[in-house]
Structure formats: C-alpha cells, structure tokens
Write a protein that holds these residues in place. Structure first.
Motif, PDB file in Angstrom:
ATOM      1  N   SER A   1      16.269 -64.487  -5.794  1.00 22.20           N
ATOM      2  CA  SER A   1      17.428 -64.546  -4.896  1.00 22.20           C
ATOM      3  C   SER A   1      17.956 -63.161  -4.563  1.00 22.20           C
ATOM      4  CB  SER A   1      18.545 -65.372  -5.543  1.00 22.20           C
ATOM      5  OG  SER A   1      18.092 -66.657  -5.892  1.00 22.20           O
ATOM      6  N   LEU A   2      17.832 -62.240  -5.521  1.00 25.08           N
ATOM      7  CA  LEU A   2      18.325 -60.878  -5.323  1.00 25.08           C
ATOM      8  C   LEU A   2      17.398 -60.053  -4.438  1.00 25.08           C
ATOM      9  CD1 LEU A   2      20.383 -58.646  -6.039  1.00 25.08           C
ATOM     10  CD2 LEU A   2      18.998 -58.165  -8.076  1.00 25.08           C
ATOM     11  N   PHE A   3      16.100 -60.102  -4.732  1.00 24.86           N
ATOM     12  CA  PHE A   3      15.149 -59.243  -4.022  1.00 24.86           C
ATOM     13  C   PHE A   3      14.548 -59.891  -2.777  1.00 24.86           C
ATOM     14  CE2 PHE A   3      14.998 -57.682  -8.470  1.00 24.86           C
ATOM     15  CZ  PHE A   3      15.458 -56.383  -8.226  1.00 24.86           C
TER      16      PHE A   3
ATOM     17  N   SER B   1      23.330 -60.434  -2.039  1.00 18.56           N
ATOM     18  CA  SER B   1      22.274 -59.569  -2.570  1.00 18.56           C
ATOM     19  C   SER B   1      22.516 -58.091  -2.264  1.00 18.56           C
ATOM     20  CB  SER B   1      20.911 -60.007  -2.045  1.00 18.56           C
ATOM     21  OG  SER B   1      20.875 -59.952  -0.631  1.00 18.56           O
ATOM     22  N   ALA B   2      22.922 -57.784  -1.034  1.00 13.54           N
ATOM     23  CA  ALA B   2      23.148 -56.380  -0.660  1.00 13.54           C
ATOM     24  C   ALA B   2      24.283 -55.765  -1.475  1.00 13.54           C
ATOM     25  CB  ALA B   2      23.456 -56.278   0.834  1.00 13.54           C
ATOM     26  N   ARG B   3      25.361 -56.527  -1.649  1.00 12.49           N
ATOM     27  CA  ARG B   3      26.511 -56.026  -2.418  1.00 12.49           C
ATOM     28  C   ARG B   3      26.152 -55.876  -3.892  1.00 12.49           C
ATOM     29  NH1 ARG B   3      28.749 -60.124   0.830  1.00 12.49           N
ATOM     30  NH2 ARG B   3      30.071 -59.372   2.522  1.00 12.49           N
TER      31      ARG B   3
ATOM     32  N   SER C   1      14.304 -66.147   1.079  1.00  9.40           N
ATOM     33  CA  SER C   1      13.467 -67.235   0.563  1.00  9.40           C
ATOM     34  C   SER C   1      14.293 -68.404   0.045  1.00  9.40           C
ATOM     35  CB  SER C   1      12.552 -66.719  -0.553  1.00  9.40           C
ATOM     36  OG  SER C   1      13.318 -66.292  -1.670  1.00  9.40           O
ATOM     37  N   VAL C   2      15.560 -68.157  -0.269  1.00 10.00           N
ATOM     38  CA  VAL C   2      16.429 -69.243  -0.771  1.00 10.00           C
ATOM     39  C   VAL C   2      17.669 -69.400   0.107  1.00 10.00           C
ATOM     40  CG1 VAL C   2      15.650 -69.087  -3.167  1.00 10.00           C
ATOM     41  CG2 VAL C   2      17.519 -67.639  -2.398  1.00 10.00           C
TER      42      VAL C   2
ATOM     43  N   LEU D   1      20.593 -73.599  -8.681  1.00 17.62           N
ATOM     44  CA  LEU D   1      20.922 -73.625  -7.251  1.00 17.62           C
ATOM     45  C   LEU D   1      22.222 -72.873  -6.968  1.00 17.62           C
ATOM     46  CD1 LEU D   1      19.976 -77.319  -6.319  1.00 17.62           C
ATOM     47  CD2 LEU D   1      18.769 -75.226  -5.655  1.00 17.62           C
ATOM     48  N   ILE D   2      23.202 -73.010  -7.869  1.00 16.09           N
ATOM     49  CA  ILE D   2      24.469 -72.273  -7.713  1.00 16.09           C
ATOM     50  C   ILE D   2      24.211 -70.767  -7.761  1.00 16.09           C
ATOM     51  CG2 ILE D   2      26.686 -71.726  -8.803  1.00 16.09           C
ATOM     52  CD1 ILE D   2      26.823 -74.661  -9.726  1.00 16.09           C
ATOM     53  N   ILE D   3      23.431 -70.350  -8.743  1.00 18.71           N
ATOM     54  CA  ILE D   3      23.105 -68.927  -8.891  1.00 18.71           C
ATOM     55  C   ILE D   3      22.357 -68.418  -7.663  1.00 18.71           C
ATOM     56  CG2 ILE D   3      21.692 -67.273 -10.193  1.00 18.71           C
ATOM     57  CD1 ILE D   3      22.329 -68.997 -12.701  1.00 18.71           C
ATOM     58  N   ALA D   4      21.384 -69.187  -7.201  1.00 24.40           N
ATOM     59  CA  ALA D   4      20.591 -68.782  -6.032  1.00 24.40           C
ATOM     60  C   ALA D   4      21.473 -68.631  -4.804  1.00 24.40           C
ATOM     61  CB  ALA D   4      19.489 -69.810  -5.774  1.00 24.40           C
TER      62      ALA D   4
END
Length: 316
Positions: free
Chosen positions: A26-28, A216-218, A32-33, A206-209
């Motif tokens: 989810s971060l990188f 992600s940028a922040r 995709s999510v 799903l919550i984390i994603a």
C-alpha cells in the motif's frame, strides 16, 4: 468449513507478516489497492467488533464483579497511562497538530481485540484480559471523547458528542449484536468463531491498506517520525502497564495481562474516529494504521519473551 478453519489458522499464525506485507504494498504501490476506500473503515471496524461480540458471553461480564480490584486497576491503567504517554510524546517529538491528534486518539482508545490472544500466548491471565477488553470497550464512548478533549482540545476542535455517537455506532452496537447472536444461536456461532481470525484480519488489513495507500506520499515524508512515535508509545505502554501492576503487587500472570492490554490499543477505532471527525487533518489517520501494523509485531515478540521467561523460571 474445515478449509476456512485451516485458512483462519494460517492467517492467525502469520498475521504480523501479512499486515506488514499489505502495508508495504500500500505504501510503495498505492494504486494497486486504490479500490479500497477509506469510506469503508467504519463498516470494516464494525465487522471486527461484531466478531468480538460473538466470542463474548454474559459470564465474561459477571467475572468483572468477581475480581473488581484487578479489573479496576487494569481500566485505570488503560485510560491514564496510554493517553498521558501519547500527549507527552507529541510534545517530545514536537508533532504537528494533524499527527498529534492521531497519536492522542490511539492513546485514548480502549484495548485492542488481539490483546486476548497475545495474553494467551504469554501464559498470562486470559480471563482478566477479556474482562479488561470488555470494560474498556464499554467505557470507550465516554472516556475516548473526554480524554481526547482533555489532551487535544487546546490544539484542535474536538466534537465530544459526535465522537460519543461514533463509538456507540461502530463499537458498542456491533458488539451487542454479536453477544445477542451468540446467546440465541450458540451452536452456529461455535462453528463460525473458528473462522473469525480470517474475517477480522481481512478487515484490519483492508483498513490499513485504505489509510496507507491514500496517505502514501505523506507517509514517505514523515514515515520515520511516525514509526518512532508509534514504537515508543506501544513499548512504553507495555512497560508502564507491567510496572504499575507489579507495584500494586499483582501476580505475574496478571502483570502480563495488564501490560499487553495497556500496550495494545484498538487502533482501528482511532483510525475510524480520525477519518470521521478530523478529516481536515489527513495525516491523523496514519498513526492508528501504523500502530495496527506495529503492535501485532511487538505483541508477538513480547508474548515470546514472557513465554520464554515462564519456561525458564523467570519472574517477568
């Protein structure tokens, strides 16, 4: 059903790794999510809380009256140590208002649902852990908004009544429904409960994603700071919870239960409240999401430490 049970066992065993993997994706690779929406957070949390309700029985609440001293000590520790630690960390790390409110929300929330499993793995007092989770969750509609107002009210606008209603909706109502279903359809729920780890983990993931991908940028800009604060908050929660219980001369199994219960928060609720009531601060949802990832890792590590101590005659 056996396939679901085996899958659920697999997910329970590797939950920490699964959470880390999804958080990293989810971060990188947020696109995709991107289909997972933050608007789903309240519903997903409600599903987790409903599952928690399915595991509870009236006897879990009557146990509170059989051991009031232990439960009171645990509840007081829960709602004093973690909120205070959160507030102090926002000052020590000089966090911006939007990060500060996220950290404080994590601190003011009740104990996390996975704390009972970690207590069991730690050979701690599971009955006390269940009682503490139940009591802190019931108190949450009152304590979480009021403590958030106390520690963050001078920095941001805290809607106490709105938060009270939100906690009732996404926490208490689903739990009560789960208890009612368990009461009248116990034979069905006995089988269904075996699949709960799969359902709960899926909802948490799903919550984390949703939160991580949107921010992600922040997170890339503030990630190290957030992770440091979350780790400090969680570890200090374990430590102060254990020391408080030890200072009050509780036995080792109770000290372990209180340590884990204090350190592991219902960070999903913190994320939900941040998204609902502090939408003007996008980063406010992030500490809860990061805490969800980290406390599953640290909880497993701490359980192993306690377990090792038990096998080798240790006193912790």
């Amino acid at each position: 059903m056996r396939v679901l049970e085996k899958l659920s066992d697999f997910v329970s065993k590797w939950m920490a790794l699964i959470v880390i993997l999804v958080a990293a994706i989810s971060l990188f690779f947020p696109s995709s999510v991107s289909f997972i929406k933050t608007a789903w957070i309240n519903t997903l949390l409600g599903i987790v809380m409903f599952g928690m309700g399915l595991t509870l029985k009236p006897s879990d609440f009557t146990d509170v009256f059989k051991r009031p001293k232990d439960v009171i000590i645990g509840a007081v520790a829960q709602f004093t140590l973690m909120p205070l630690l959160a507030f102090l960390l926002t000052k020590v790390f000089r966090l911006s208002p939007e990060l500060a409110i996220g950290v404080i929300l994590v601190g003011t929330c009740p104990g996390g649902t996975s704390s009972n499993v970690m207590t069991y793995l730690s050979k701690g007092d599971v009955a006390l852990s269940v009682c503490m989770t139940s009591v802190s969750t019931i108190l949450a509609p009152f304590m979480t908004p009021l403590l958030t107002l106390l520690y963050a009210g001078k920095t941001v606008d805290v809607q106490v009544v709105g938060m009270f209603i939100s906690v009732i909706k996404v926490v208490l109502v689903p739990i009560i429904l789960g208890i009612v279903v368990n009461r009248f359809f116990s034979k069905v729920t006995e089988k269904a409960v075996k699949a709960l780890p799969l359902i709960s983990t899926t909802a948490i993931v799903l919550i984390i994603a949703a939160v991580v991908s949107v921010n992600s940028a922040r997170i890339m800009q503030n990630g190290l700071l957030i992770v440091c604060v979350v780790i400090c908050h969680n570890v200090l929660g374990y430590l102060t919870g254990y020391l408080a219980a030890r200072a009050l001369k509780l036995d080792t199994t109770k000290c372990r239960a209180i340590s884990i219960e204090v350190g592991m928060q219902n960070s999903g609720l913190a994320t939900s409240l941040a998204a609902t009531h502090f939408a003007q601060y996008p980063l406010a949802t992030v500490p809860g999401a990061v805490f969800s990832v980290w406390h599953n890792i640290s909880g497993a590590i701490l359980a192993n430490i306690f377990n090792y101590s038990s096998k080798h005659g240790g006193k912790i």
